[in-house]
Design a protein around this motif. Structure first.
Motif, PDB file in Angstrom:
ATOM      1  N   THR A 256       0.889  -1.290   0.174  1.00 24.30           N
ATOM      2  CA  THR A 256       0.022   0.123   0.005  1.00 24.30           C
ATOM      3  C   THR A 256       0.700   1.179  -0.008  1.00 24.30           C
ATOM      4  N   ASN A 257       2.023   1.151  -0.031  1.00 23.01           N
ATOM      5  CA  ASN A 257       2.904   2.460   0.007  1.00 23.01           C
ATOM      6  C   ASN A 257       3.296   2.707  -1.591  1.00 23.01           C
ATOM      7  N   TYR A 258       2.682   3.835  -1.948  1.00 21.75           N
ATOM      8  CA  TYR A 258       2.866   4.304  -3.114  1.00 21.75           C
ATOM      9  C   TYR A 258       4.452   4.483  -3.769  1.00 21.75           C
ATOM     10  N   ARG A 259       5.107   5.022  -2.586  1.00 28.52           N
ATOM     11  CA  ARG A 259       6.585   5.236  -3.037  1.00 28.52           C
ATOM     12  C   ARG A 259       7.235   4.012  -3.710  1.00 28.52           C
ATOM     13  N   GLY A 260       6.690   2.988  -3.030  1.00 22.62           N
ATOM     14  CA  GLY A 260       7.442   1.665  -3.426  1.00 22.62           C
ATOM     15  C   GLY A 260       7.033   1.330  -5.023  1.00 22.62           C
ATOM     16  N   ALA A 264       9.822   1.039  -7.863  1.00 22.36           N
ATOM     17  CA  ALA A 264       9.897  -0.052  -8.530  1.00 22.36           C
ATOM     18  C   ALA A 264       9.749   0.063 -10.349  1.00 22.36           C
ATOM     19  N   LEU A 265       9.043   0.932 -10.636  1.00 23.34           N
ATOM     20  CA  LEU A 265       8.960   1.343 -12.337  1.00 23.34           C
ATOM     21  C   LEU A 265      10.412   2.187 -12.718  1.00 23.34           C
ATOM     22  N   THR A 266      10.904   3.006 -11.886  1.00 23.38           N
ATOM     23  CA  THR A 266      11.977   3.561 -12.404  1.00 23.38           C
ATOM     24  C   THR A 266      12.988   2.842 -12.277  1.00 23.38           C
TER      25      THR A 266
END
Length: 323
Positions: A256-260, A264-266
Motif C-alpha cells: 500500500t506504499n505508493y513510493r514503492g 519499482a518502475l524507475t
C-alpha cells in the motif's frame, strides 16, 4: 540558556562502544570507507562483497556462452530464454527477500540465500542440455536478491546524512560483479585450458570459481555480520528490545506504499537494461567482430564496471539533496 540534552550512564557508555560516531539509534553518522570496524563498516564490506559474488555467479555463463552453446547445442532462442530465466529468478527472490529481512534480519536472510543458491552455481558444470542450462541459470538468479538485504542492512546501520552514500557504494560495488565476471570467467577458462583441459571441460570447471567464492561469502556474513548496531534480530526479539513483526502487516504496508511502486518502475527500467546487456554483450562482440573470448570479456566488462562510480555518485548526490 540552551539546555544541553542529558544522557544516562548506560546511554553514554553505549555511545562510546562504537568506533564510529552514532546517533540516538546507534546508527553511524559518518561513512569511513577504509574502516572495517564492527558493526557498521564490517557489515558494509560483508554486504557489498557478498552481493559482488552473487553478481559474478549469476553472470558467469554469458562470457563463456560461445563455448557453452557449442557444447550444449544451444540455439539463439534457448540462450535468450536462459537469460530471461536468470532475471526472472531475481524478481521472485527479491520480493521474498524484503519480507525475510523484516522478519529475520538482513544478516540471516542474506547468508541463507547466498548459501542456498551456491549449489546451483556448482550444478552449472553438469548442465547437459537447454533445459538443465535454463534451470541452473534460473536458480542462480535468485542470488541477486542479496541486493535487497544489502540496502536494508545499510539503512539499518547508517543514519540519514550518510545512508545514501552507504547504499550507493554497497550497491554499486556489488554490481561491479556483473562487469568483473566478464574478466574473471574468460581468464579462469584460459588458465584451465593451459593446464591441459579441453575447452568443453574447462568451461565446466571454471564454474567452481564463482561457486566457491559465493559459499565463502555466505559463511563470512553469518559468522562476522550483525543485523543492527545493538545486536542481531533473534537476541533483540528475545530480550524484548525489538518488536517482532508479522508477515501480514509487513506485506500490507509494503503493497500500500505508493513510493514503492514508483521506485519499482524507475528501477525496473534502469536495471532491466543493465541485466539485458550483461546477458548478451560478450557473446555479441565475440560473434559480430570476431574477437577472442578474452577481448570480448574486456569490452563487456567496461559496461558493468561503470558501477564503480555511477551508483556511489548517485548515493552521494542523494545525501546532498536530502541535506
Amino acid at each position: 540558556m540552551e539546555k544541553i540534552p542529558a544522557f544516562s550512564a548506560t546511554e553514554e557508555s553505549g555511545r562510546k562502544k562504537f568506533a564510529l560516531p552514532v546517533d540516538s539509534e546507534h546508527k553511524a553518522t559518518e561513512f569511513r570507507l577504509f574502516s572495517v570496524a564492527a558493526p557498521h563498516m564490517r557489515a558494509f564490506h560483508l554486504s557489498w562483497i557478498s552481493f559482488f559474488a552473487c553478481f559474478v555467479s549469476t553472470f558467469a555463463a554469458p562470457p563463456l556462452l560461445p563455448i557453452i552453446r557449442d557444447d550444449l547445442d544451444l540455439t539463439a532462442t534457448e540462450i535468450g530464454n536462459a537469460g530471461i530465466a536468470a532475471v526472472s529468478g531475481a524478481v521472485f527472490a527479491r520480493v521474498a527477500m524484503g519480507s525475510a529481512c523484516d522478519l529475520f534480519g538482513p544478516r540471516l536472510a542474506s547468508a541463507a540465500l547466498t548459501l542456498l543458491t551456491a549449489p546451483a552455481v556448482y550444478c552449472s558444470s553438469i548442465a547437459s542440455g537447454p533445459t538443465t542450462f535454463l534451470l541452473v541459470r534460473f536458480f542462480t538468479g535468485f542470488s541477486l536478491a542479496t541486493f535487497v538485504s544489502t540496502q536494508f542492512w545499510m539503512s539499518s546501520l547508517f543514519s540519514a546524512p550518510v545512508v545514501g552514500t552507504a547504499n550507493g557504494v554497497a550497491g554499486g560495488w556489488g554490481n561491479l560483479g556483473g562487469g568483473a565476471t566478464q574478466l574473471i570467467m574468460p581468464i579462469g577458462f584460459e588458465l584451465i585450458l593451459k593446464m591441459g583441459s579441453d575447452k568443453f571441460t574447462a568451461w565446466r570447471i571454471a564454474f567452481f570459481i564463482p561457486g566457491l567464492f559465493q559459499m565463502l561469502c555466505a559463511y563470512g556474513i553469518f559468522f562476522l555480520g550483525q543485523d543492527l548496531p545493538d545486536g542481531n534480530y533473534a537476541q533483540l526479539h528475545k530480550s524484548g528490545d525489538k518488536h517482532k513483526d508479522k508477515f501480514s502487516k509487513v506485506l500490507y504496508h509494503a503493497v500500500t506504499n505508493y513510493r514503492g511502486w514508483i521506485l519499482a518502475l524507475t528501477y525496473g527500467y534502469c536495471f532491466g537494461v543493465e541485466l539485458a546487456i550483461d546477458n548478451i554483450i560478450a557473446q555479441y562482440f565475440y560473434d559480430r567482430f570476431n574477437v577472442s573470448l578474452h577481448t570480448a570479456g574486456i569490452i563487456a566488462a567496461s559496461f558493468g564496471l561503470a558501477n564503480f562510480f555511477s551508483r556511489p555518485g548517485g548515493g552521494m548526490l542523494s545525501d546532498i539533496v536530502a541535506r
